[in-house]
Motif scaffolding. Structure first.
Motif, PDB file in Angstrom:
ATOM      1  N   LEU A  77       8.391   9.947  11.317  1.00 41.04           N
ATOM      2  CA  LEU A  77       9.620   9.380  11.880  1.00 41.04           C
ATOM      3  C   LEU A  77       9.369   8.723  13.227  1.00 41.04           C
ATOM      4  N   ILE A  78       8.435   9.259  13.998  1.00 42.75           N
ATOM      5  CA  ILE A  78       8.083   8.609  15.267  1.00 42.75           C
ATOM      6  C   ILE A  78       7.436   7.256  14.982  1.00 42.75           C
ATOM      7  N   PHE A  79       6.560   7.205  13.989  1.00 41.52           N
ATOM      8  CA  PHE A  79       5.940   5.937  13.620  1.00 41.52           C
ATOM      9  C   PHE A  79       6.988   4.933  13.119  1.00 41.52           C
ATOM     10  N   LEU A  80       8.034   5.432  12.467  1.00 40.53           N
ATOM     11  CA  LEU A  80       9.075   4.569  11.911  1.00 40.53           C
ATOM     12  C   LEU A  80      10.106   4.130  12.938  1.00 40.53           C
ATOM     13  N   GLN A 145      -1.309  -2.738  -0.326  1.00 41.36           N
ATOM     14  CA  GLN A 145      -2.521  -2.758   0.477  1.00 41.36           C
ATOM     15  C   GLN A 145      -2.372  -3.794   1.597  1.00 41.36           C
ATOM     16  N   THR A 146      -3.199  -3.645   2.613  1.00 45.83           N
ATOM     17  CA  THR A 146      -3.204  -4.634   3.692  1.00 45.83           C
ATOM     18  C   THR A 146      -4.635  -4.900   4.135  1.00 45.83           C
ATOM     19  N   GLU A 147      -4.851  -6.127   4.543  1.00 46.67           N
ATOM     20  CA  GLU A 147      -6.129  -6.495   5.138  1.00 46.67           C
ATOM     21  C   GLU A 147      -5.961  -6.883   6.605  1.00 46.67           C
ATOM     22  N   ASP A 148      -4.727  -6.769   7.097  1.00 43.24           N
ATOM     23  CA  ASP A 148      -4.451  -7.086   8.488  1.00 43.24           C
ATOM     24  C   ASP A 148      -5.079  -6.029   9.398  1.00 43.24           C
ATOM     25  N   ALA A 149      -5.846  -6.472  10.373  1.00 39.03           N
ATOM     26  CA  ALA A 149      -6.588  -5.549  11.226  1.00 39.03           C
ATOM     27  C   ALA A 149      -5.673  -4.642  12.047  1.00 39.03           C
ATOM     28  N   GLN A 150      -4.613  -5.205  12.600  1.00 37.04           N
ATOM     29  CA  GLN A 150      -3.702  -4.391  13.419  1.00 37.04           C
ATOM     30  C   GLN A 150      -2.978  -3.353  12.564  1.00 37.04           C
ATOM     31  N   GLU A 151      -2.594  -3.763  11.366  1.00 38.02           N
ATOM     32  CA  GLU A 151      -1.888  -2.832  10.489  1.00 38.02           C
ATOM     33  C   GLU A 151      -2.822  -1.713  10.033  1.00 38.02           C
ATOM     34  N   ARG A 152      -4.058  -2.055   9.716  1.00 42.07           N
ATOM     35  CA  ARG A 152      -5.024  -1.025   9.318  1.00 42.07           C
ATOM     36  C   ARG A 152      -5.299  -0.049  10.459  1.00 42.07           C
ATOM     37  N   ALA A 153      -5.343  -0.566  11.683  1.00 37.08           N
ATOM     38  CA  ALA A 153      -5.542   0.306  12.840  1.00 37.08           C
ATOM     39  C   ALA A 153      -4.365   1.264  13.000  1.00 37.08           C
ATOM     40  N   SER A 154      -3.149   0.778  12.718  1.00 38.85           N
ATOM     41  CA  SER A 154      -1.965   1.638  12.789  1.00 38.85           C
ATOM     42  C   SER A 154      -2.030   2.738  11.729  1.00 38.85           C
ATOM     43  N   VAL A 155      -2.465   2.393  10.527  1.00 41.23           N
ATOM     44  CA  VAL A 155      -2.607   3.388   9.458  1.00 41.23           C
ATOM     45  C   VAL A 155      -3.673   4.419   9.832  1.00 41.23           C
ATOM     46  N   GLU A 156      -4.739   3.985  10.478  1.00 40.08           N
ATOM     47  CA  GLU A 156      -5.768   4.913  10.934  1.00 40.08           C
ATOM     48  C   GLU A 156      -5.211   5.878  11.969  1.00 40.08           C
ATOM     49  N   ARG A 157      -4.355   5.379  12.849  1.00 31.75           N
ATOM     50  CA  ARG A 157      -3.726   6.260  13.851  1.00 31.75           C
ATOM     51  C   ARG A 157      -2.788   7.259  13.190  1.00 31.75           C
ATOM     52  N   LEU A 158      -2.087   6.809  12.144  1.00 28.12           N
ATOM     53  CA  LEU A 158      -1.226   7.723  11.395  1.00 28.12           C
ATOM     54  C   LEU A 158      -2.063   8.816  10.750  1.00 28.12           C
TER      55      LEU A 158
END
Length: 233
Positions: A77-80, A145-158
């Motif tokens: 929920l914080i991420f959202l 799926q995503t190949e966007d670098a910023q989005e992938r970094a966000s998923v890694e943080r999650l």
């Protein structure tokens, strides 16, 4: 002379023909003190021993969830939660504020659009949620799926934030939205209504805070040419 019609002159409506119960049954919350949610005492038990989000999960699922589920829900929920002025729901709340509306229309307008946004998010991930409900997520469809670098970094943080809960994301290629919906589903929120409710809940405080920075009734502070446009004959 025209005959005056009475209620008895009209045939029964569909509602009139239904044989309904005479009581409105309470299924989740007791109708009087002491308040209970699914049998758990709110004031003596839930308030003292469980977090707010664990109480939410109890209300939604009917069961006390494992403690790590409450923490995982909190992280998701914080991420959202972010919704900036660039989003329709926040923008609408600001516009309602600057025209001088009271809290009721500000919140109702904001919530209506916020709910539509959440509902659209869920609709776009219907296939993913169906696969999760059927426990058949053996592969990740390309649209999630995503190949966007910023989005992938966000998923890694999650994924990193979720490590303490023991919940892992099965695909590193997850888009951000798909990863968050997977997390919500993993903790027991599986229906569109449940998902929509918690998404709206997560995003409302930041929107209300943003709206609060705009002076009520000061329409002159609102950028009337956003984007910059002009009328042509």
């Amino acid at each position: 002379m025209k005959k005056e019609q009475t209620v008895d002159d009209h045939p029964d409506s569909v509602v009139d023909t239904i044989s309904s119960t005479e009581k409105l049954l309470a299924h989740v919350v007791t109708p009087q003190l002491p308040w209970r949610i699914h049998g758990y005492d709110v004031e003596h038990d839930l308030a003292r021993h469980y977090s707010l989000l664990e109480t939410f999960l109890l209300a939604f699922t009917g069961e006390i969830a494992p403690e790590n589920y409450g923490r995982a829900l909190e992280i998701a929920l914080i991420f959202l939660s972010p919704k900036s002025v660039a989003h329709d729901s926040t923008h609408a709340g600001i516009l309602t504020q600057v025209i001088g509306a009271s809290p009721s229309p500000i919140l109702s307008t904001t919530l209506m659009i916020l709910t539509e946004e959440a509902q659209d998010l869920i609709k776009r991930h219907e296939l993913l949620l169906n696969l999760l409900n059927q426990e058949e997520l053996n592969y990740l469809p390309e649209e999630f799926q995503t190949e966007d670098a910023q989005e992938r970094a966000s998923v890694e943080r999650l994924a990193l934030a979720l490590e303490e809960t023991g919940i892992t994301l099965p695909f590193k290629e997850f888009s951000r939205d798909a990863a968050l919906l997977y997390t919500l589903h993993r903790v027991g929120l599986k229906t569109p209504l449940q998902l929509c409710s918690v998404i709206v809940l997560s995003r409302l405080p930041a929107i209300v805070a943003e709206v609060g920075y705009w002076q009520k009734g000061k329409l002159e502070n609102y950028p009337m040419k956003l984007p910059n446009f002009r009328y042509e004959d």
